[in-house]
Design an enzyme around this catalytic site. Structure first.
Site, PDB file in Angstrom:
ATOM      1  N   CYS A 135       0.314   3.227   4.247  1.00  0.00           N
ATOM      2  CA  CYS A 135       0.717   2.538   3.286  1.00  0.00           C
ATOM      3  C   CYS A 135       2.137   2.977   2.869  1.00  0.00           C
ATOM      4  CB  CYS A 135      -0.065   2.416   1.795  1.00  0.00           C
ATOM      5  SG  CYS A 135       0.794   1.433   0.655  1.00  0.00           S
ATOM      6  N   CYS A 138       3.104   3.089  -0.945  1.00  0.00           N
ATOM      7  CA  CYS A 138       2.127   3.742  -1.829  1.00  0.00           C
ATOM      8  C   CYS A 138       3.000   5.382  -1.633  1.00  0.00           C
ATOM      9  CB  CYS A 138       0.649   4.057  -1.533  1.00  0.00           C
ATOM     10  SG  CYS A 138       0.005   2.368  -1.252  1.00  0.00           S
ATOM     11  N   ASP A 139       3.158   5.605  -0.439  1.00  0.00           N
ATOM     12  CA  ASP A 139       3.217   7.074  -0.193  1.00  0.00           C
ATOM     13  C   ASP A 139       4.592   7.615   0.254  1.00  0.00           C
ATOM     14  OD1 ASP A 139       0.729   7.536  -0.579  1.00  0.00           O
ATOM     15  OD2 ASP A 139       0.225   7.038   1.601  1.00  0.00           O
TER      16      ASP A 139
END
Ligand code: NAP
Length: 307
Positions: A135, A138-139
């Site tokens: 992701c 997200c990261d």
């Protein structure tokens, strides 16, 4: 010892399809619960921006998912973040079994979505969260000023490469063929980014590192040469697969594991409905997941009323 709870409809999955089904079933007057072991939002919850949902020009995936979640709750839908272990037919309907509770219900809507396909490399699992990610949204921010690799050639990989190129020094885009599968607009944009290095006809060979990712070995399929990319992050964007194993024997699955159903969202088993990406269908998009939720929610409510 598990406790029993009774509902008219149990929805498995709190992504777009499951939450949409909840909105429609709840508005049809049914007492429902949504179960999801991972939280709400599904795939869209970790998508950077949604720009193809009719009527909404642009919204973050998180805001879209949260809006759906709040809407379902405000209508009275209950949500528990528990993973479903099995669904068992009973004389009166179905037992939906989690670790601590057996949910007794007349009808079930399967809305389990898809999960990210793995690269199937050694160390992939142990380095997940330590440099391996599925992701970018997200990261990505953790890799500011670093080099990363993105694997894949579909829209997700192309979007991820563009997104990461905003933060990272260099982004290696590793794709196994010479042509991308994703949209031309993304391909054109990538060509204009100096810090995206396109490695076409390359496959991943090895993730290097012990406690964290320290390199990524890739092989050129045209000349079999191997090189190690100096990266601290590997983002896998190689598609998704259904995770419907617990429904084997309960409803018909196709050879790839999708629940077999048409646009009416009816499965091979009476009382079990299916919505969203986890079913057999041509177009897997946000809008078709929401549409499935409406169809399955209304069909399940009608089934419960008429039995
Ligand atoms: P996808 O379209 O299935 O693409 C997966 C990519 O990974 C393909 O390029 C595939 O290569 C490659 N791949 C598969 N297995 C691999 C492996 N083992 N090793 C290396 N490469 C591998 O998946 P996606 O990009 O996640 O997209 C899924 C769906 O969501 C698509 O319909 C997509 O259009 C949609 N989507 C839309 C948007 C948008 O509208 N903005 C954004 C994201 C996703 P090959 O090409 O050689 O098969």
């Amino acid at each position: 010892m598990k406790i029993n709870e009774d509902y008219k409809i149990v929805i498995i999955g709190a992504g777009t399809a499951g939450l949409s089904a909840a909105i429609y079933a709840q508005r049809a007057g049914q007492d429902i619960i949504i179960l999801d072991g991972k939280g709400y939002g599904g795939q869209i919850g970790s998508t950077d921006r949604v720009e193809n949902y009719p009527g909404i020009a642009s919204v973050s995936g998180f805001d879209f998912a949260t809006g759906l979640y709040e809407q379902a709750k405000s209508l009275g839908a209950k949500i528990k973040f528990s993973a479903v272990k099995s669904v068992e037919p009973t004389d009166t309907g179905f037992d939906v079994v989690t670790d601590r509770v057996i949910y007794k219900t007349a009808a079930v809507i399967i809305a389990t979505g898809l999960e990210k396909r793995k690269l199937n490399l050694d160390k992939e699992e142990i380095l997940t969260g330590k440099g391996v990610s599925y992701c970018a949204t997200c990261d990505g921010a953790f890799y500011k000023g670093k080099n990363v690799a993105v694997v894949g050639g579909g829209n997700t990989a192309l979007e991820d490469a563009l997104f990461l190129s905003e933060y990272c020094t260099n982004v290696y885009l590793v794709h196994r063929r010479d042509e991308y599968r994703g949209e031309q607009t993304y391909i054109d944009e990538i060509a204009n980014r100096d810090n995206i290095i396109q490695l076409k006809s390359y496959i991943p060979v090895e993730i290097e590192g012990t406690d964290r990712v320290e390199g990524f070995k890739v092989k050129n399929l045209k000349d079999d040469s191997v090189k190690t990319l100096d990266v601290s992050g590997v983002f896998a964007a190689v598609g998704q697969v259904p995770s419907n194993d617990i429904f084997k024997g309960l409803v018909e699955l196709d050879s790839a594991g999708y629940v077999v159903a048409g646009e009416d969202c009816l499965t091979s088993t009476k009382g079990i409905f299916v919505a969203g990406d986890c079913r057999t269908k041509e177009v897997r998009q946000l809008v078709t997941a929401a549409a499935d939720g409406a169809v399955a929610g209304i069909a399940a409510a009608k089934y419960v009323r008429n039995r």
